[in-house]
Design a protein around this motif. Structure first.
Motif, PDB file in Angstrom:
ATOM      1  N   ILE A 155       0.840  -1.200   0.000  1.00 58.43           N
ATOM      2  CA  ILE A 155       0.000   0.000   0.000  1.00 58.43           C
ATOM      3  C   ILE A 155       0.876   1.250   0.000  1.00 58.43           C
ATOM      4  O   ILE A 155       0.619   2.203  -0.743  1.00 58.43           O
ATOM      5  CB  ILE A 155      -0.951  -0.009   1.215  1.00 58.43           C
ATOM      6  CG1 ILE A 155      -2.032  -1.079   1.031  1.00 58.43           C
ATOM      7  CG2 ILE A 155      -1.597   1.363   1.404  1.00 58.43           C
ATOM      8  CD1 ILE A 155      -2.954  -1.233   2.225  1.00 58.43           C
ATOM      9  N   ALA A 156       1.928   1.244   0.812  1.00 59.11           N
ATOM     10  CA  ALA A 156       2.825   2.399   0.885  1.00 59.11           C
ATOM     11  C   ALA A 156       3.459   2.697  -0.474  1.00 59.11           C
ATOM     12  O   ALA A 156       3.540   3.859  -0.900  1.00 59.11           O
ATOM     13  CB  ALA A 156       3.906   2.149   1.937  1.00 59.11           C
ATOM     14  N   ASP A 157       3.892   1.645  -1.157  1.00 61.87           N
ATOM     15  CA  ASP A 157       4.521   1.828  -2.474  1.00 61.87           C
ATOM     16  C   ASP A 157       3.538   2.425  -3.479  1.00 61.87           C
ATOM     17  O   ASP A 157       3.872   3.354  -4.222  1.00 61.87           O
ATOM     18  CB  ASP A 157       5.042   0.486  -2.978  1.00 61.87           C
ATOM     19  CG  ASP A 157       5.646   0.592  -4.374  1.00 61.87           C
ATOM     20  OD1 ASP A 157       6.648   1.307  -4.539  1.00 61.87           O
ATOM     21  OD2 ASP A 157       5.090  -0.031  -5.306  1.00 61.87           O
ATOM     22  N   LEU A 158       2.313   1.913  -3.483  1.00 61.21           N
ATOM     23  CA  LEU A 158       1.314   2.413  -4.428  1.00 61.21           C
ATOM     24  C   LEU A 158       0.895   3.836  -4.082  1.00 61.21           C
ATOM     25  O   LEU A 158       0.677   4.667  -4.979  1.00 61.21           O
ATOM     26  CB  LEU A 158       0.102   1.487  -4.449  1.00 61.21           C
ATOM     27  CG  LEU A 158       0.322   0.158  -5.168  1.00 61.21           C
ATOM     28  CD1 LEU A 158      -0.766  -0.853  -4.797  1.00 61.21           C
ATOM     29  CD2 LEU A 158       0.340   0.355  -6.682  1.00 61.21           C
ATOM     30  N   CYS A 159       0.780   4.142  -2.785  1.00 65.85           N
ATOM     31  CA  CYS A 159       0.467   5.521  -2.378  1.00 65.85           C
ATOM     32  C   CYS A 159       1.539   6.477  -2.878  1.00 65.85           C
ATOM     33  O   CYS A 159       1.240   7.576  -3.382  1.00 65.85           O
ATOM     34  CB  CYS A 159       0.364   5.612  -0.856  1.00 65.85           C
ATOM     35  SG  CYS A 159      -1.139   4.915  -0.157  1.00 65.85           S
ATOM     36  N   TYR A 160       2.779   6.078  -2.738  1.00 61.89           N
ATOM     37  CA  TYR A 160       3.890   6.917  -3.198  1.00 61.89           C
ATOM     38  C   TYR A 160       3.777   7.175  -4.706  1.00 61.89           C
ATOM     39  O   TYR A 160       3.977   8.301  -5.178  1.00 61.89           O
ATOM     40  CB  TYR A 160       5.224   6.239  -2.883  1.00 61.89           C
ATOM     41  CG  TYR A 160       6.419   6.990  -3.410  1.00 61.89           C
ATOM     42  CD1 TYR A 160       6.932   8.095  -2.735  1.00 61.89           C
ATOM     43  CD2 TYR A 160       7.030   6.611  -4.610  1.00 61.89           C
ATOM     44  CE1 TYR A 160       8.016   8.794  -3.230  1.00 61.89           C
ATOM     45  CE2 TYR A 160       8.112   7.310  -5.109  1.00 61.89           C
ATOM     46  CZ  TYR A 160       8.600   8.403  -4.418  1.00 61.89           C
ATOM     47  OH  TYR A 160       9.663   9.105  -4.918  1.00 61.89           O
ATOM     48  N   ARG A 161       3.424   6.152  -5.451  1.00 62.86           N
ATOM     49  CA  ARG A 161       3.326   6.307  -6.907  1.00 62.86           C
ATOM     50  C   ARG A 161       2.146   7.202  -7.299  1.00 62.86           C
ATOM     51  O   ARG A 161       2.240   7.998  -8.225  1.00 62.86           O
ATOM     52  CB  ARG A 161       3.205   4.922  -7.562  1.00 62.86           C
ATOM     53  CG  ARG A 161       4.498   4.120  -7.463  1.00 62.86           C
ATOM     54  CD  ARG A 161       4.275   2.649  -7.764  1.00 62.86           C
ATOM     55  NE  ARG A 161       3.847   2.425  -9.122  1.00 62.86           N
ATOM     56  CZ  ARG A 161       3.453   1.257  -9.599  1.00 62.86           C
ATOM     57  NH1 ARG A 161       3.421   0.205  -8.782  1.00 62.86           N
ATOM     58  NH2 ARG A 161       3.093   1.124 -10.857  1.00 62.86           N
ATOM     59  N   VAL A 162       1.035   7.072  -6.567  1.00 61.75           N
ATOM     60  CA  VAL A 162      -0.110   7.943  -6.845  1.00 61.75           C
ATOM     61  C   VAL A 162       0.255   9.393  -6.543  1.00 61.75           C
ATOM     62  O   VAL A 162      -0.024  10.302  -7.353  1.00 61.75           O
ATOM     63  CB  VAL A 162      -1.337   7.513  -6.010  1.00 61.75           C
ATOM     64  CG1 VAL A 162      -2.447   8.569  -6.115  1.00 61.75           C
ATOM     65  CG2 VAL A 162      -1.870   6.168  -6.491  1.00 61.75           C
TER      66      VAL A 162
END
Length: 362
Positions: free
Chosen positions: A330-337
């Motif tokens: 989730i953290a990785d995807l949040c960063y990408r968003v």
């Protein structure tokens, strides 16, 4: 031992029902893992026999044979032998729509497993055959004879066993998710259908927060994501009020306890996310939250969609999610968003169509 098992699968072809039943009783356990190759015996004759047994009137025979067929779908060769049989697929899908079918849910599992092959898209051309009596009885449930429309109606109207006391149709969500990987499937879900004037995807959105059914939520989330792989449709999907896509992607990633959203951002949110009740919680399954974040990333593909997401305060919601949920994916995807939404737009204009392989379509 191998010879004994080969003899056992040959009994599936027996003219005696009792013998076929004994064979099924003993073969279910061999239909997964390395022993599943047993069913390739004699040029896949056991698979052909199982398709015949799945059309019997006996509930036990049907459930066992369909269970074995569903398990055998892990093998590409045997899966193709089932999915490329147009008559069987038509029978299977039509039978799922029978409100008196006691084996509808296991048939939904088999149908969803068959959707790994592109041959399944022929289902869009299939028409359900029924009698005038049954048509009259089903009035108000099915407004179309097209099998895909009927499956959609079963999923939406049959939720919580409202159509068939033996079935909840939850596994059709996985079928929808897989068939949306194909262009024909995506087109179906995002285009208004002639029979009821509704965009099918809009019927599924309400189930993104059905917290008593992980299967339904997960499959619907993946259907949404897979329906977004054509960026030219994004603007319409976001702005068409009859679809109203964005709130149903954002609600599952949001909690009423996400307290650090300022007043201006709060009132830019879609109406459905403003002033959430105290009991509102985000999806408890991190992998499903990840699917919704992947959908947001796909929507970040075009400049117009990025601007729309900014105007709807998507960044503050993702920021709160990142702060309050400890999960590496989730953290990785949040960063990408955040990277897509908050960096300068001149640089972002160079962003190309996001490759689907990054997301591992359902």
């Amino acid at each position: 031992m191998a010879t004994q098992l080969e003899e056992l699968v040959s009994f599936l072809h027996s003219p005696q029902p009792a013998v076929r039943q004994i064979a099924l009783d003993n073969l279910v356990g061999f239909s997964t893992g390395p022993t599943s190759t047993l069913f390739k015996y004699d040029n896949l004759t056991p698979v052909k026999d199982l398709k015949q047994l799945a059309q019997e009137n006996s509930r036990i025979l049907v459930q066992q044979s369909v269970t074995i067929l569903a398990n055998l779908c892990d093998d590409p060769q045997m899966r193709r032998a089932i999915s490329e049989d147009t008559n069987f697929v038509k029978y299977l899908a039509s039978k799922i729509c029978d409100q008196e079918n006691t084996s509808a849910d296991i048939m939904c599992i088999l149908l969803s497993n068959l959707a790994k092959d592109d041959s399944i898209t022929k289902i869009f051309d299939m028409v359900r055959e029924t009698t005038p009596e049954k048509r009259e009885k089903e009035k108000g449930i099915f407004a179309s004879d097209k099998i895909m429309d009927c499956l959609m109606d079963c999923f939406v109207k049959g939720n919580d066993r409202k159509l068939n006391k033996f079935a909840n149709y939850d596994y059709l969500a996985y079928f929808f998710a897989d068939i949306a990987r194909f262009l024909k499937g995506r087109s179906y879900f995002i285009e208004q259908q002639e029979y009821d004037g509704v965009v099918p995807l809009s019927k599924l959105l309400v189930f993104t927060e059905k917290y008593d059914s992980k299967t339904r939520r997960e499959g619907v989330a993946s259907t949404i994501k897979n329906s977004l792989f054509d960026s030219e449709t994004h603007d319409r999907l976001l702005k068409d009020e009859n679809i109203n896509l964005l709130p149903y992607i954002l609600l599952p990633i949001t909690s009423a306890k996400d307290s650090e959203i300022d007043e201006e951002d709060m009132f830019n949110l879609p109406d459905e996310l403003q002033l959430l009740p105290e009991a509102k919680r985000r999806d408890p399954v991190p992998s499903i939250i990840c699917v919704h974040l992947e959908s947001i990333l796909l929507l970040c593909t075009t400049h117009a969609a990025r601007e729309y997401l900014r105007s709807k305060s998507v960044y503050p919601l993702v920021r709160e999610l990142h702060k309050n949920v400890e999960d590496e994916n989730i953290a990785d995807l949040c960063y990408r968003v955040v990277n897509m939404l908050m960096r300068g737009e001149p640089e972002a204009e160079a962003v190309e169509e996001l490759p689907s392989k990054k997301f591992g379509r359902w």
